[in-house]
Scaffold this motif. Structure first.
Motif, PDB file in Angstrom:
ATOM      1  N   CYS A 171      -3.805  -2.312  -5.389  1.00 52.77           N
ATOM      2  CA  CYS A 171      -2.427  -1.904  -5.645  1.00 52.77           C
ATOM      3  C   CYS A 171      -1.800  -2.665  -6.805  1.00 52.77           C
ATOM      4  CB  CYS A 171      -1.585  -2.107  -4.387  1.00 52.77           C
ATOM      5  SG  CYS A 171      -2.118  -1.079  -2.996  1.00 52.77           S
ATOM      6  N   TYR A 221       2.265   1.780  -3.385  1.00 49.72           N
ATOM      7  CA  TYR A 221       1.222   2.224  -4.310  1.00 49.72           C
ATOM      8  C   TYR A 221       0.972   3.727  -4.158  1.00 49.72           C
ATOM      9  CZ  TYR A 221      -3.510   2.897  -6.161  1.00 49.72           C
ATOM     10  OH  TYR A 221      -4.597   3.361  -6.842  1.00 49.72           O
ATOM     11  N   VAL A 233       0.839  -1.206   0.000  1.00 51.55           N
ATOM     12  CA  VAL A 233       0.000   0.000   0.000  1.00 51.55           C
ATOM     13  C   VAL A 233       0.871   1.253   0.000  1.00 51.55           C
ATOM     14  CG1 VAL A 233      -1.624   1.359   1.381  1.00 51.55           C
ATOM     15  CG2 VAL A 233      -2.013  -1.084   1.049  1.00 51.55           C
TER      16      VAL A 233
END
Length: 231
Positions: free
Chosen positions: A102, A34, A31
């Motif tokens: 992602c 991303y 995350v």
């Protein structure tokens, strides 16, 4: 680089993974990569300790509700972490929440939603092909000089108007349902007037259905909706 606030949903297969960080930390790092720096925050995190084959996902439901309530995108590290069943992808689509994967960075906006629908059901792929052929046929007709668009004599019947009203009512009821736990919590804390409730919702960063700030009148309408549902 990402900006703004987000909601994160993680799924681990066992309690050991959740407590030791195996799997969970890898998802959190995914995350972070991303979002790629920028001025962003994770407003809330929801961790599901579940088998991917089970149908009950209480943390996913909570994450979707929080995402809708605060009008924030829900981020999932990868599709396999979310579900192995098309039914769950349909639940995401039906929830109205904005979800980003992602490992599929293009799954955003209208195009992303379309691609997600294809993942949810192979049968929907044919519908996509039909849509593409229809657009091509319209373009061909336009090239031949045929007039497209404009008023085709479509009359807004009572049935169409009623369907529109039903859709708006359903959305208003859904929004009221998302707000119900927060309003109940505030009531229990002694916040009862419409003005005080409006200030509390604004302080918590919970927007109205249109993304603005709350007024006492708007709160009263939500309370009325909840009263109707309770009858």
């Amino acid at each position: 680089m990402a900006q703004g606030a987000f909601v994160a949903y993680y799924r681990v297969s066992t309690a050991r993974q959740g407590s030791s960080g195996l799997g969970l930390e890898a998802q959190k790092e995914t995350v972070r990569r991303y979002l790629n720096g920028g001025d962003w925050t994770i407003k809330a995190e929801f961790i599901e300790v579940e088998s991917g084959r089970r149908d009950d996902r209480p943390e996913l439901d909570r994450a979707l509700t929080f995402s809708r309530l605060h009008r924030l995108p829900l981020i999932v590290a990868n599709v396999s972490r979310l579900t192995r069943s098309s039914a769950f992808l349909h639940r995401i689509l039906d929830s109205g929440a904005e979800v980003r994967f992602c490992d599929l960075p293009e799954i955003e906006g209208p195009v992303g939603r379309f691609l997600l629908q294809q993942m949810a059901s192979v049968a929907e792929l044919e519908a996509g092909f039909i849509s593409g052929r229809t657009k091509a046929a319209l373009q061909a007709a336009k090239a031949r000089g045929k007039k497209l668009g404009g008023n085709r004599g479509v009359v807004m019947t009572d049935a169409i108007r009623e369907a529109g009203r039903a859709t708006r009512t359903a959305k208003a009821n859904e929004r009221a349902g998302d707000l119900a736990p927060t309003l109940a919590e505030l009531h229990a804390a002694g916040v009862t007037s419409y003005g005080a409730l409006a200030r509390a919702l604004n302080e918590r960063g919970i927007p109205t259905a249109r993304g603005g700030e709350w007024s006492p009148m708007q709160v009263s309408r939500v309370m009325a909706k909840l009263a109707e549902k309770a009858v």
